[in-house]
Design a protein around this motif. Sequence first.
Motif, PDB file in Angstrom:
ATOM      1  N   ALA A 275       0.812  -1.217   0.000  1.00 38.43           N
ATOM      2  CA  ALA A 275       0.000   0.000   0.000  1.00 38.43           C
ATOM      3  C   ALA A 275       0.843   1.265   0.000  1.00 38.43           C
ATOM      4  O   ALA A 275       0.348   2.351  -0.316  1.00 38.43           O
ATOM      5  N   SER A 276       2.112   1.170   0.341  1.00 37.93           N
ATOM      6  CA  SER A 276       2.956   2.365   0.437  1.00 37.93           C
ATOM      7  C   SER A 276       3.719   2.667  -0.843  1.00 37.93           C
ATOM      8  O   SER A 276       4.473   3.626  -0.902  1.00 37.93           O
ATOM      9  N   TYR A 277       3.526   1.880  -1.882  1.00 36.31           N
ATOM     10  CA  TYR A 277       4.337   2.021  -3.082  1.00 36.31           C
ATOM     11  C   TYR A 277       4.018   3.287  -3.883  1.00 36.31           C
ATOM     12  O   TYR A 277       4.891   3.955  -4.400  1.00 36.31           O
ATOM     13  N   VAL A 278       2.746   3.577  -4.043  1.00 38.35           N
ATOM     14  CA  VAL A 278       2.394   4.640  -4.986  1.00 38.35           C
ATOM     15  C   VAL A 278       1.492   5.694  -4.376  1.00 38.35           C
ATOM     16  O   VAL A 278       0.738   5.441  -3.449  1.00 38.35           O
ATOM     17  N   GLU A 279       1.592   6.886  -4.931  1.00 41.04           N
ATOM     18  CA  GLU A 279       0.671   7.965  -4.605  1.00 41.04           C
ATOM     19  C   GLU A 279      -0.434   7.968  -5.643  1.00 41.04           C
ATOM     20  O   GLU A 279      -0.351   7.302  -6.661  1.00 41.04           O
ATOM     21  N   ALA A 280      -1.460   8.734  -5.420  1.00 40.50           N
ATOM     22  CA  ALA A 280      -2.538   8.820  -6.402  1.00 40.50           C
ATOM     23  C   ALA A 280      -2.031   9.521  -7.659  1.00 40.50           C
ATOM     24  O   ALA A 280      -1.371  10.553  -7.569  1.00 40.50           O
ATOM     25  N   PRO A 281      -2.288   8.960  -8.819  1.00 45.31           N
ATOM     26  CA  PRO A 281      -1.836   9.600 -10.065  1.00 45.31           C
ATOM     27  C   PRO A 281      -2.692  10.809 -10.377  1.00 45.31           C
ATOM     28  O   PRO A 281      -3.756  11.018  -9.788  1.00 45.31           O
ATOM     29  N   LEU A 282      -2.219  11.614 -11.328  1.00 45.81           N
ATOM     30  CA  LEU A 282      -3.050  12.707 -11.809  1.00 45.81           C
ATOM     31  C   LEU A 282      -4.313  12.130 -12.429  1.00 45.81           C
ATOM     32  O   LEU A 282      -4.272  11.154 -13.160  1.00 45.81           O
TER      33      LEU A 282
ATOM     34  N   LYS B 189      -7.618  12.132 -14.971  1.00 50.02           N
ATOM     35  CA  LYS B 189      -7.750  12.537 -16.368  1.00 50.02           C
ATOM     36  C   LYS B 189      -8.076  14.023 -16.488  1.00 50.02           C
ATOM     37  O   LYS B 189      -7.598  14.708 -17.395  1.00 50.02           O
ATOM     38  N   ALA B 190      -8.902  14.522 -15.579  1.00 43.14           N
ATOM     39  CA  ALA B 190      -9.300  15.922 -15.636  1.00 43.14           C
ATOM     40  C   ALA B 190      -8.135  16.864 -15.367  1.00 43.14           C
ATOM     41  O   ALA B 190      -8.202  18.049 -15.689  1.00 43.14           O
ATOM     42  N   GLU B 191      -7.050  16.341 -14.769  1.00 46.24           N
ATOM     43  CA  GLU B 191      -5.880  17.169 -14.466  1.00 46.24           C
ATOM     44  C   GLU B 191      -4.805  17.073 -15.547  1.00 46.24           C
ATOM     45  O   GLU B 191      -3.815  17.788 -15.492  1.00 46.24           O
ATOM     46  N   LYS B 192      -5.007  16.201 -16.513  1.00 48.52           N
ATOM     47  CA  LYS B 192      -4.028  16.035 -17.583  1.00 48.52           C
ATOM     48  C   LYS B 192      -4.352  16.969 -18.753  1.00 48.52           C
ATOM     49  O   LYS B 192      -5.374  17.664 -18.743  1.00 48.52           O
ATOM     50  N   LYS B 193      -3.475  16.999 -19.735  1.00 46.66           N
ATOM     51  CA  LYS B 193      -3.724  17.810 -20.923  1.00 46.66           C
ATOM     52  C   LYS B 193      -5.037  17.386 -21.560  1.00 46.66           C
ATOM     53  O   LYS B 193      -5.371  16.220 -21.608  1.00 46.66           O
ATOM     54  N   LYS B 194      -5.767  18.368 -22.052  1.00 45.62           N
ATOM     55  CA  LYS B 194      -7.082  18.092 -22.630  1.00 45.62           C
ATOM     56  C   LYS B 194      -6.961  17.634 -24.082  1.00 45.62           C
ATOM     57  O   LYS B 194      -6.201  18.191 -24.859  1.00 45.62           O
ATOM     58  N   LEU B 195      -7.725  16.609 -24.423  1.00 46.89           N
ATOM     59  CA  LEU B 195      -7.836  16.162 -25.800  1.00 46.89           C
ATOM     60  C   LEU B 195      -9.217  16.513 -26.319  1.00 46.89           C
ATOM     61  O   LEU B 195     -10.220  16.305 -25.624  1.00 46.89           O
ATOM     62  N   ASN B 196      -9.274  17.058 -27.512  1.00 47.92           N
ATOM     63  CA  ASN B 196     -10.556  17.344 -28.136  1.00 47.92           C
ATOM     64  C   ASN B 196     -10.473  16.941 -29.607  1.00 47.92           C
ATOM     65  O   ASN B 196      -9.996  17.695 -30.448  1.00 47.92           O
ATOM     66  N   PHE B 197     -10.932  15.740 -29.894  1.00 48.59           N
ATOM     67  CA  PHE B 197     -10.843  15.205 -31.247  1.00 48.59           C
ATOM     68  C   PHE B 197     -12.102  15.463 -32.070  1.00 48.59           C
ATOM     69  O   PHE B 197     -12.187  15.011 -33.207  1.00 48.59           O
TER      70      PHE B 197
ATOM     71  N   GLY C  87      -0.056   1.626 -15.283  1.00 48.72           N
ATOM     72  CA  GLY C  87       1.303   2.091 -15.042  1.00 48.72           C
ATOM     73  C   GLY C  87       1.662   3.285 -15.894  1.00 48.72           C
ATOM     74  O   GLY C  87       2.299   4.236 -15.425  1.00 48.72           O
ATOM     75  N   MET C  88       1.265   3.268 -17.148  1.00 51.84           N
ATOM     76  CA  MET C  88       1.540   4.392 -18.041  1.00 51.84           C
ATOM     77  C   MET C  88       0.834   5.652 -17.564  1.00 51.84           C
ATOM     78  O   MET C  88       1.418   6.738 -17.541  1.00 51.84           O
ATOM     79  N   ASN C  89      -0.418   5.515 -17.176  1.00 54.64           N
ATOM     80  CA  ASN C  89      -1.198   6.669 -16.732  1.00 54.64           C
ATOM     81  C   ASN C  89      -0.604   7.294 -15.474  1.00 54.64           C
ATOM     82  O   ASN C  89      -0.571   8.519 -15.319  1.00 54.64           O
ATOM     83  N   TYR C  90      -0.082   6.459 -14.594  1.00 54.10           N
ATOM     84  CA  TYR C  90       0.500   6.962 -13.359  1.00 54.10           C
ATOM     85  C   TYR C  90       1.793   7.735 -13.609  1.00 54.10           C
ATOM     86  O   TYR C  90       2.062   8.755 -12.971  1.00 54.10           O
ATOM     87  N   CYS C  91       2.593   7.257 -14.558  1.00 55.31           N
ATOM     88  CA  CYS C  91       3.931   7.819 -14.755  1.00 55.31           C
ATOM     89  C   CYS C  91       4.035   8.832 -15.890  1.00 55.31           C
ATOM     90  O   CYS C  91       5.111   9.391 -16.110  1.00 55.31           O
ATOM     91  N   SER C  92       2.950   9.086 -16.603  1.00 51.77           N
ATOM     92  CA  SER C  92       3.018   9.987 -17.752  1.00 51.77           C
ATOM     93  C   SER C  92       2.831  11.456 -17.400  1.00 51.77           C
ATOM     94  O   SER C  92       2.775  12.300 -18.298  1.00 51.77           O
ATOM     95  N   GLY C  93       2.747  11.760 -16.121  1.00 49.61           N
ATOM     96  CA  GLY C  93       2.593  13.154 -15.725  1.00 49.61           C
ATOM     97  C   GLY C  93       1.284  13.730 -16.225  1.00 49.61           C
ATOM     98  O   GLY C  93       0.223  13.134 -16.050  1.00 49.61           O
ATOM     99  N   ASP C  94       1.355  14.887 -16.895  1.00 48.14           N
ATOM    100  CA  ASP C  94       0.122  15.503 -17.394  1.00 48.14           C
ATOM    101  C   ASP C  94      -0.199  15.075 -18.830  1.00 48.14           C
ATOM    102  O   ASP C  94      -1.119  15.604 -19.451  1.00 48.14           O
ATOM    103  N   ILE C  95       0.551  14.093 -19.359  1.00 48.72           N
ATOM    104  CA  ILE C  95       0.296  13.600 -20.718  1.00 48.72           C
ATOM    105  C   ILE C  95      -0.768  12.502 -20.653  1.00 48.72           C
ATOM    106  O   ILE C  95      -0.556  11.476 -19.998  1.00 48.72           O
ATOM    107  N   PRO C  96      -1.913  12.686 -21.301  1.00 45.07           N
ATOM    108  CA  PRO C  96      -2.949  11.652 -21.258  1.00 45.07           C
ATOM    109  C   PRO C  96      -2.527  10.400 -22.028  1.00 45.07           C
ATOM    110  O   PRO C  96      -1.761  10.461 -22.991  1.00 45.07           O
TER     111      PRO C  96
END
Length: 609
Positions: free
Chosen positions: A224-231, A233-241, A363-372
Amino acid sequence: MSGVKRTTEGEETSTKKQDLGYEKGYAAIKPEFIIATEPVSAVYNDDEAETGDRNKDDRDNNNSKGKKKKQRGQNKKRELRQVRETVRLCSTLLDPDNIRECKHGENCSNTHDVEEYLAAKGEDLEGVCPVYQAIGYCPAGLKCRWLGSHYDQETKKLVKDLAKIEQAAIDNHEVNKISVDARGLLQRKKYNHEKAESMIKWLDSQVNNDDNKEHLEKVKENQASYVEAPLKKAEKKKLNFKGAKIVSPLTTVGNLPYRRLMKTLGADVTYGEMALSLPLIQGYNSEWALPKAHSSEYPGFGVQIAGSKHWATTKVAELIANETSSVSELNLNCGCPIDLLYRQGQGSALMEQPSRLARILKGMNYCSGDIPVTVKMRTGTKDGKNIAIPLIKRLLNEGDIASITLHGRSRQQRYTKEADWNYIAEAAKVVKEFNENQEEDKEATDKQKVQFVGNGDVFTWEDWYKATETEGIDSVMVARGALIKPWIFEEVEAKQYLDKSASERLEIYKKYADFAIQHWGPDEYGVGLARRFMCEFISFTHRYIPVGILERLPPKMNERPPKWKGRNELETLLGSTDYKDWIKITEMFLGKAGDNFNFTPKHKSNSYN
């Protein structure tokens, strides 16, 4: 079509459609432009477009290591390497204003005699150096094939436009280049994957199988101590396709010069060529050349990666977040059909392992910072057994993706049948319902809409609007349609077919050639690479049949034409299926191809004499 022809005696007789090659599967060309009654026996292996050979031997990956990849197509042993100059100038002497000390000294394998080099180099190409014209300075210096356009013979100095150099640093440069230091750390396995390592431990703890029992016991007490909450989706860069004009990730032909060209022709979103996770982690130049983009591509540039292990893709996500500056999304390839990747559990193989796929995306979502994080997939792996919709439902509930692109074909199907847009529409409804339910959920804190994009067989503006007007489909990703007809988005904007003249199409080639030289360099080697990739580009564009010589619309992408001639000699040349004519086209912009230039088309049907 008149449906009749006159005999030498003047009597009318019925014309059989098949005599002109008009039966199903053949393009309906007006009779006056047909020069042979038998259709050309061309065989297009269109897997090469989206997933083709990974022999990307550009300047950045020329020294890549490892086994050669098996190539599809009929010319499986084609030679792609370009021969270098016989007399090579030491790089310390490229700029007379900035001569550096050579660290090799007398042991340097290149010449230090400038006059000897210039004498062996041959005559300059006509015109102005595309690099100097674009940025006011040519980094190739004395090695430039257009040296006379920016070299003062009296002072023996390079000409530099300081104002243009300053402006180019703002709006005309390449981005996402990994630093030398970071690449060195990767190659020595010294890079600090701090965030990824903690997430990998947590993901490892979720693999509950016999092979992982020993590891599970080690991590059980403190998982339980390994990870913090990731950003979120609403906090990441916005996509509008919604309504965006999107070019699919394309291997070999979808290089930086091509994508830059497509931006000038109306594209809103582009993707780098698929990069493999492990070589990125190992710091190979070959793979780190693929996330590079031109400044004009951002925002709207996505990096696509392939991988089968969550530890690898998680580290790559952290690397992209840390080492690049202009990435709008990180796309996971779950659709690549080629056998090599499939056997390794990558590409479309991930669709058969939903739990593994979910871990990878988490894993990708957690480590990609603000990149969706986004995903591109097919309908399934086996023909007639679609599995995309249940998989999409699971991924939506996991909450780690910002967009889904669905190619309406299975892995097994490849390009043998038309894309299944009915199934794509069904999947779009699933995503739409999910978004609506999320909006209604008052307790939900992560309400950014999941985008949905369709993919497959879009070749005309009518195809594009038919797809985008389907409920739940935000936009369409165009692949072969944008290769064969690069101005497809201009037609989408105009809502009509554009009968591009041969001279207009030649201007598109001119722009591509300039962008290619600016990317690969104006020296002998760079010109060879530019010529090779321009031939690869023409291997698709030559398939375009001008709408002005067609009997009916809309044209179909997979229709094969009988042998035809254009409305003028240039139009005929641009439609030639002979690769030697493709080389002639490149010579209009890149000078005459030397005896040492090597290019073999992917298919023997383009190799006739």
